[in-house]
Design a protein around this motif. Structure first.
Motif, PDB file in Angstrom:
ATOM      1  N   SER A  48     -15.586  31.569 -89.670  1.00 31.25           N
ATOM      2  CA  SER A  48     -16.855  32.280 -89.506  1.00 31.25           C
ATOM      3  C   SER A  48     -16.648  33.614 -88.802  1.00 31.25           C
ATOM      4  O   SER A  48     -17.319  34.611 -89.112  1.00 31.25           O
ATOM      5  N   THR A  49     -15.690  33.672 -87.881  1.00 23.91           N
ATOM      6  CA  THR A  49     -15.419  34.917 -87.165  1.00 23.91           C
ATOM      7  C   THR A  49     -14.842  35.974 -88.095  1.00 23.91           C
ATOM      8  O   THR A  49     -15.122  37.171 -87.951  1.00 23.91           O
ATOM      9  N   PHE A  50     -14.047  35.552 -89.080  1.00 22.56           N
ATOM     10  CA  PHE A  50     -13.441  36.503 -90.009  1.00 22.56           C
ATOM     11  C   PHE A  50     -14.491  37.334 -90.724  1.00 22.56           C
ATOM     12  O   PHE A  50     -14.276  38.522 -91.014  1.00 22.56           O
ATOM     13  N   VAL A  51     -15.652  36.743 -91.025  1.00 22.15           N
ATOM     14  CA  VAL A  51     -16.711  37.472 -91.724  1.00 22.15           C
ATOM     15  C   VAL A  51     -17.128  38.698 -90.921  1.00 22.15           C
ATOM     16  O   VAL A  51     -17.393  39.773 -91.480  1.00 22.15           O
ATOM     17  N   ALA A  52     -17.172  38.572 -89.603  1.00 26.61           N
ATOM     18  CA  ALA A  52     -17.627  39.670 -88.754  1.00 26.61           C
ATOM     19  C   ALA A  52     -16.540  40.704 -88.488  1.00 26.61           C
ATOM     20  O   ALA A  52     -16.845  41.887 -88.324  1.00 26.61           O
ATOM     21  N   VAL A  53     -15.272  40.291 -88.456  1.00 28.12           N
ATOM     22  CA  VAL A  53     -14.199  41.214 -88.065  1.00 28.12           C
ATOM     23  C   VAL A  53     -13.292  41.577 -89.239  1.00 28.12           C
ATOM     24  O   VAL A  53     -12.244  42.173 -89.051  1.00 28.12           O
ATOM     25  N   ARG A  54     -13.711  41.237 -90.459  1.00 23.45           N
ATOM     26  CA  ARG A  54     -12.899  41.526 -91.646  1.00 23.45           C
ATOM     27  C   ARG A  54     -12.669  43.030 -91.778  1.00 23.45           C
ATOM     28  O   ARG A  54     -13.466  43.841 -91.280  1.00 23.45           O
ATOM     29  N   PRO A  55     -11.609  43.449 -92.475  1.00 24.34           N
ATOM     30  CA  PRO A  55     -11.365  44.885 -92.702  1.00 24.34           C
ATOM     31  C   PRO A  55     -12.525  45.521 -93.463  1.00 24.34           C
ATOM     32  O   PRO A  55     -13.217  44.859 -94.238  1.00 24.34           O
ATOM     33  N   GLU A  56     -12.713  46.819 -93.268  1.00 20.45           N
ATOM     34  CA  GLU A  56     -13.811  47.538 -93.912  1.00 20.45           C
ATOM     35  C   GLU A  56     -13.747  47.442 -95.429  1.00 20.45           C
ATOM     36  O   GLU A  56     -14.761  47.451 -96.115  1.00 20.45           O
ATOM     37  N   SER A  57     -12.531  47.358 -95.976  1.00 18.51           N
ATOM     38  CA  SER A  57     -12.365  47.343 -97.432  1.00 18.51           C
ATOM     39  C   SER A  57     -12.783  46.011 -98.062  1.00 18.51           C
ATOM     40  O   SER A  57     -12.943  45.925 -99.288  1.00 18.51           O
ATOM     41  N   VAL A  58     -12.954  44.978 -97.255  1.00 20.19           N
ATOM     42  CA  VAL A  58     -13.308  43.653 -97.775  1.00 20.19           C
ATOM     43  C   VAL A  58     -14.829  43.515 -97.764  1.00 20.19           C
ATOM     44  O   VAL A  58     -15.439  43.291 -96.717  1.00 20.19           O
ATOM     45  N   THR A  59     -15.451  43.651 -98.939  1.00 26.20           N
ATOM     46  CA  THR A  59     -16.894  43.495 -99.038  1.00 26.20           C
ATOM     47  C   THR A  59     -17.268  42.024 -98.894  1.00 26.20           C
ATOM     48  O   THR A  59     -16.409  41.141 -98.967  1.00 26.20           O
ATOM     49  N   LEU A  60     -18.560  41.764 -98.724  1.00 23.45           N
ATOM     50  CA  LEU A  60     -18.989  40.385 -98.521  1.00 23.45           C
ATOM     51  C   LEU A  60     -18.696  39.502 -99.727  1.00 23.45           C
ATOM     52  O   LEU A  60     -18.318  38.337 -99.576  1.00 23.45           O
ATOM     53  N   ASN A  61     -18.852  40.033-100.946  1.00 26.07           N
ATOM     54  CA  ASN A  61     -18.575  39.173-102.108  1.00 26.07           C
ATOM     55  C   ASN A  61     -17.079  38.903-102.257  1.00 26.07           C
ATOM     56  O   ASN A  61     -16.679  37.835-102.721  1.00 26.07           O
ATOM     57  N   ARG A  62     -16.239  39.857-101.861  1.00 21.18           N
ATOM     58  CA  ARG A  62     -14.791  39.587-101.858  1.00 21.18           C
ATOM     59  C   ARG A  62     -14.444  38.580-100.764  1.00 21.18           C
ATOM     60  O   ARG A  62     -13.540  37.753-100.933  1.00 21.18           O
ATOM     61  N   CYS A  63     -15.149  38.666 -99.663  1.00 24.67           N
ATOM     62  CA  CYS A  63     -14.958  37.700 -98.583  1.00 24.67           C
ATOM     63  C   CYS A  63     -15.305  36.292 -99.074  1.00 24.67           C
ATOM     64  O   CYS A  63     -14.637  35.306 -98.730  1.00 24.67           O
TER      65      CYS A  63
END
Length: 450
Positions: A48-63
């Protein structure tokens, strides 16, 4: 897609709970039995934390694709596992994926639905859990009956693959303003360590060691809070670690309600030992808790403003009262399965879920309204973090209470009676605390500036 990600996690949770005895009989590993849940919950916090701190290039649908792929890989590892240690590796990878998928369910709300439907969207997620409560044990029971636990895990692999394939096509990218900070490794490490120590404390027999582990867990949580208050790399949105923060109160209410409701982990045991109920029936009676949650969520979905806040307060009061009243109904010796006592206990089990369901969707809406600008992803991910921590701490505290008050020694009916008495008497208190926090919530179309 969003409800499916949550349901995938929910159904798998109940499937695994049903399958674990079959897994242990097949490949051994009874001493590691509880860790199948502990590792899964700890990993879901990381996911769940990864969703908030993911790289800028990773959009939510790619997440979403990443979460589905991780869930599928973890299911594959479990399906082919030769030992319990390998199953635990698979459960950890599954937990990472599940944490991502559930957090995204909340993070996507503001992109997919108009603001007037935010609480309704959260209600649909509650419905996904309600359905999963009945599907999971049934599916798990079918596969467990034939000792086909590997096939049960394998069933999840094509579902995960299908969702990973569809996510970029069916979900928006979820691009938006974000405040980028570093990854809060230290806070995450301390919280996961606290979960693990509490899990150990719930299973050890020596009272001194149990107290030491519980104390260490409290210190770990306190240290995480102190670090979070001053850290640049934050786990929670800015300003949350403050007694004056409305968002902090919302998160605490969520945590307290979940700690109380997770006392349900021992309800099947008490139904069987004290009330002479069969294992299958006890499983479905405790499932009424999830049915209560779903029923209340639909009944209150249209509430707004002050009315929504009153639903949160009333729900916390109902949950606290229903839990406390189990002291006089569930914590009774009823070997003949007397209908009046059993039916009354069942009503209170239903009301435990009904209480939390009355306010949960409105608490989610508060989070989305109160999130600081650019930190909605972090605020949404923190909902899942609170869910995971509430479930972990609630289950661990329940284990500590029952093992300290007689479940193991003297055990049997006498031990179960005293354990049930103390468990539901003490774990009604967090929900009671949530009432005090809820009466101070802001109302209306609340924003972070408020």
């Amino acid at each position: 897609m969003l409800g499916g990600g949550i349901m995938l996690h929910a159904v798998e949770t109940y499937i695994t709970a049903t399958l674990m005895p079959s897994i242990v009989r097949d490949i051994g590993g009874l001493p590691l039995f509880a860790w199948a849940t502990t590792i899964y919950v700890a990993a879901s916090v990381l996911g769940s934390t990864f969703v908030a701190v993911r790289p800028e290039s990773v959009t939510l649908n790619r997440c979403y694709v990443i979460g589905a792929v991780l869930f599928g890989i973890g299911s594959l590892v479990c399906a082919i596992a030769p030992t319990m240690e390998t199953v635990l590796v698979g459960r950890a990878v599954q937990g990472l994926g599940a944490g991502v998928l559930v957090a995204l369910g909340y993070a996507f709300i503001r992109f997919v639905y108009p603001e007037t439907l935010w609480s309704t969207a959260s209600t649909l997620y509650a419905a996904a859990w309600g359905i999963a409560t009945f599907l999971g044990p049934t599916i798990g029971g079918v596969f467990a009956a034939g000792s086909a636990w590997r096939e049960a895990f394998a069933l999840l692999i094509p579902l995960s693959a299908l969702m990973a394939f569809c996510a970029p096509k069916l979900l928006p990218s979820g691009k938006g303003e974000r405040v980028t900070t570093g990854t809060p490794f230290l806070q995450i490490l301390l919280l996961v360590a606290a979960v693990i120590m509490l899990s150990f404390a719930s299973s050890v027999e020596a009272p001194a060691l149990r107290a030491a582990l519980a104390g260490a867990a409290v210190i770990g949580v306190a240290a995480a809070i102190l670090i979070e208050r001053k850290a640049e790399a934050r786990l929670l949105p800015a300003g949350t670690i403050s007694t004056a923060s409305a968002l902090a109160r919302v998160y605490l209410i969520m945590l307290m309600l979940l700690v109380t409701v997770c006392s349900d982990v021992y309800i099947p045991y008490f139904l069987q030992v004290l009330h002479g109920v069969t294992p299958l029936l006890s499983g479905y009676l405790v499932a009424l808790l999830a049915l209560g949650w779903t029923t209340a969520a639909f009944a209150t979905a249209s509430f707004k403003g002050r009315r929504a806040n009153r639903a949160i307060v009333a729900g916390a009061a109902i949950e606290a009262l229903a839990t406390a009243l189990l002291v006089f109904t569930l914590a009774r010796h009823n070997p003949e399965s007397g209908l009046l006592l059993l039916a009354t206990a069942t009503v209170f089990i239903f009301l435990m879920g009904f209480g939390i369901g009355m306010g949960w969707a409105h608490l989610v809406t508060h989070v989305l309204h109160l999130a600081p600008a650019g930190e909605t992803d972090k605020a949404s991910a923190a909902i899942t973090t609170m869910q995971a921590l509430g479930a972990a701490f609630g289950a661990a505290l329940a284990g500590i209470i029952v093992n300290t008050t007689g479940l193991i020694d003297p055990g049997g009916v006498a031990g179960a009676l005293t354990a049930a008495y103390w468990l539901y008497g003490l774990l009604a208190l967090p929900a009671a605390l949530a009432i005090l926090l809820a009466v101070r919530l802001p109302h209306g179309e609340t924003t972070a500036a408020d």
